[in-house]
Design a protein around this motif. Structure first.
Motif, mmCIF file in Angstrom:
data_model
loop_
_atom_site.group_PDB
_atom_site.id
_atom_site.type_symbol
_atom_site.label_atom_id
_atom_site.label_comp_id
_atom_site.label_asym_id
_atom_site.label_seq_id
_atom_site.Cartn_x
_atom_site.Cartn_y
_atom_site.Cartn_z
ATOM 1 N N LYS A 112 11.042 30.742 0.486
ATOM 2 C CA LYS A 112 10.186 31.309 -0.558
ATOM 3 C C LYS A 112 8.826 30.651 -0.500
ATOM 4 C CE LYS A 112 11.530 28.064 -4.113
ATOM 5 N NZ LYS A 112 11.971 27.779 -5.419
ATOM 6 N N ALA A 113 7.826 31.392 -0.946
ATOM 7 C CA ALA A 113 6.462 30.879 -1.045
ATOM 8 C C ALA A 113 6.033 31.013 -2.496
ATOM 9 C CB ALA A 113 5.525 31.676 -0.140
ATOM 10 N N PHE A 119 -2.095 22.373 -7.424
ATOM 11 C CA PHE A 119 -2.552 21.961 -6.097
ATOM 12 C C PHE A 119 -3.462 22.996 -5.438
ATOM 13 C CE2 PHE A 119 1.258 19.458 -6.863
ATOM 14 C CZ PHE A 119 0.808 18.190 -6.550
ATOM 15 N N GLN A 120 -3.673 24.137 -6.114
ATOM 16 C CA GLN A 120 -4.548 25.201 -5.608
ATOM 17 C C GLN A 120 -4.188 25.607 -4.184
ATOM 18 O OE1 GLN A 120 -7.097 27.056 -7.369
ATOM 19 N NE2 GLN A 120 -5.672 26.233 -8.868
ATOM 20 N N GLY A 121 -2.909 25.857 -3.995
ATOM 21 C CA GLY A 121 -2.438 26.306 -2.700
ATOM 22 C C GLY A 121 -1.027 26.822 -2.805
ATOM 23 N N THR A 122 -0.503 27.287 -1.686
ATOM 24 C CA THR A 122 0.829 27.876 -1.644
ATOM 25 C C THR A 122 1.800 26.944 -0.930
ATOM 26 O OG1 THR A 122 -0.127 30.085 -1.621
ATOM 27 C CG2 THR A 122 2.154 29.886 -0.863
ATOM 28 N N PHE A 123 2.901 26.655 -1.594
ATOM 29 C CA PHE A 123 3.986 25.880 -0.994
ATOM 30 C C PHE A 123 5.030 26.843 -0.450
ATOM 31 C CE2 PHE A 123 2.263 22.689 -3.855
ATOM 32 C CZ PHE A 123 2.345 21.533 -3.105
ATOM 33 N N VAL A 124 5.551 26.535 0.722
ATOM 34 C CA VAL A 124 6.660 27.280 1.298
ATOM 35 C C VAL A 124 7.836 26.317 1.394
ATOM 36 C CG1 VAL A 124 7.525 28.567 3.295
ATOM 37 C CG2 VAL A 124 5.100 28.725 2.660
ATOM 38 N N ASP A 125 8.993 26.765 0.913
ATOM 39 C CA ASP A 125 10.197 25.949 0.963
ATOM 40 C C ASP A 125 11.267 26.735 1.698
ATOM 41 O OD1 ASP A 125 11.926 23.781 0.426
ATOM 42 O OD2 ASP A 125 12.688 24.769 -1.386
ATOM 43 N N VAL A 126 11.782 26.142 2.782
ATOM 44 C CA VAL A 126 12.847 26.753 3.567
ATOM 45 C C VAL A 126 14.088 25.902 3.355
ATOM 46 C CG1 VAL A 126 13.623 27.378 5.895
ATOM 47 C CG2 VAL A 126 11.194 27.618 5.268
ATOM 48 N N VAL A 133 14.930 22.089 4.248
ATOM 49 C CA VAL A 133 14.943 21.657 5.642
ATOM 50 C C VAL A 133 13.545 21.596 6.249
ATOM 51 C CG1 VAL A 133 17.335 22.330 6.150
ATOM 52 C CG2 VAL A 133 15.482 23.996 6.481
ATOM 53 N N ILE A 134 12.645 22.460 5.751
ATOM 54 C CA ILE A 134 11.258 22.408 6.220
ATOM 55 C C ILE A 134 10.374 23.020 5.138
ATOM 56 C CG2 ILE A 134 11.379 24.605 7.468
ATOM 57 C CD1 ILE A 134 9.509 23.287 9.603
ATOM 58 N N GLY A 135 9.191 22.449 5.015
ATOM 59 C CA GLY A 135 8.251 22.956 4.025
ATOM 60 C C GLY A 135 6.870 23.089 4.624
ATOM 61 N N ALA A 136 6.034 23.807 3.901
ATOM 62 C CA ALA A 136 4.653 23.985 4.343
ATOM 63 C C ALA A 136 3.758 24.074 3.120
ATOM 64 C CB ALA A 136 4.514 25.247 5.190
ATOM 65 N N PHE A 137 2.480 23.825 3.354
ATOM 66 C CA PHE A 137 1.471 24.013 2.324
ATOM 67 C C PHE A 137 0.324 24.776 2.960
ATOM 68 C CE2 PHE A 137 -2.309 22.766 -0.125
ATOM 69 C CZ PHE A 137 -1.889 23.166 -1.394
ATOM 70 N N ALA A 138 -0.208 25.730 2.218
ATOM 71 C CA ALA A 138 -1.336 26.517 2.716
ATOM 72 C C ALA A 138 -2.469 26.450 1.713
ATOM 73 C CB ALA A 138 -0.921 27.965 2.934
ATOM 74 N N GLU A 139 -3.611 26.001 2.186
ATOM 75 C CA GLU A 139 -4.846 26.087 1.411
ATOM 76 C C GLU A 139 -5.543 27.311 1.967
ATOM 77 O OE1 GLU A 139 -6.962 22.198 0.629
ATOM 78 O OE2 GLU A 139 -5.668 21.656 2.306
ATOM 79 N N GLY A 140 -5.663 28.342 1.165
ATOM 80 C CA GLY A 140 -6.204 29.599 1.684
ATOM 81 C C GLY A 140 -5.107 30.401 2.341
ATOM 82 N N LYS A 141 -5.456 31.090 3.423
ATOM 83 C CA LYS A 141 -4.530 32.053 4.017
ATOM 84 C C LYS A 141 -3.583 31.471 5.055
ATOM 85 C CE LYS A 141 -7.764 35.760 3.376
ATOM 86 N NZ LYS A 141 -7.827 36.872 2.774
ATOM 87 N N ARG A 142 -3.855 30.309 5.587
ATOM 88 C CA ARG A 142 -3.054 29.763 6.690
ATOM 89 C C ARG A 142 -2.362 28.462 6.292
ATOM 90 N NH1 ARG A 142 -3.297 34.193 9.485
ATOM 91 N NH2 ARG A 142 -5.369 34.879 10.012
ATOM 92 N N VAL A 143 -1.218 28.219 6.926
ATOM 93 C CA VAL A 143 -0.492 26.966 6.726
ATOM 94 C C VAL A 143 -1.371 25.815 7.216
ATOM 95 C CG1 VAL A 143 1.485 25.625 7.548
ATOM 96 C CG2 VAL A 143 1.799 28.004 6.855
#
Length: 155
Positions: A112-113, A119-126, A133-143
């Motif tokens: 899910k994102a 934090f003014q960005g999008t967190f992705v949680d897998v 198991v893996i996460g990401a953060f995106a400031e703007g359109k890209r991880v």
């Protein structure tokens, strides 16, 4: 080794990268030669503070920018802002959160994102079996960062 091979992104596994594996002891991780620049993690969690290292040791691959965080003497978090990709084809600076969610769902993971106004960005949680198991953060359109097992924040 050619310049292009040296610059190729390193592949993250769900349990680590190269010789670094989540759960390994700090001593064993330092011995890999991938770590340098010891520091301390977020002070807001209270003592004992996590111990951090940069992934810039003598044996670390060129182009990888990241940190390793140790808690209780064990490697608990790896986070990266450059030079890595996942086996699912998620690359820092290239992949969007929507693409990352789709790629991991296609491989049978829950993903899910969600945008964080704090934090003014999008967190992705897998997750797999309910565990990150893996996460990401995106400031703007890209991880802009990838992390195992989840993106560390200091709040």
């Amino acid at each position: 080794q050619s310049v292009s091979a040296a610059a190729a992104p390193q592949t993250l596994r769900l349990d680590g990268i190269g010789p670094l594996k989540l759960g390994m002891t700090r001593t064993a991780a330092v011995r890999t030669g991938w770590l340098s620049g010891r520091g301390t993690g977020c002070p807001l969690g209270g003592p004992p503070l996590p111990i951090t290292y940069r992934l810039r040791g003598r044996a670390a691959p060129a182009g990888v920018t990241g940190t390793a965080q140790f808690e209780g003497g064990r490697l608990r978090v790896l986070s990266f802002s450059a030079g890595v990709r996942t086996a699912a084809g998620v690359t820092v600076g290239v992949t969007t959160p929507t693409q990352m969610v789709a790629r991991y769902r296609a491989r049978g993971f829950a993903a899910k994102a969600s945008f964080s106004s704090t934090f003014q960005g999008t967190f992705v949680d897998v997750t797999r079996r309910g565990a990150s198991v893996i996460g990401a953060f995106a400031e703007g359109k890209r991880v802009t960062s990838l992390a195992l097992p989840a993106v560390p924040v200091c709040d």
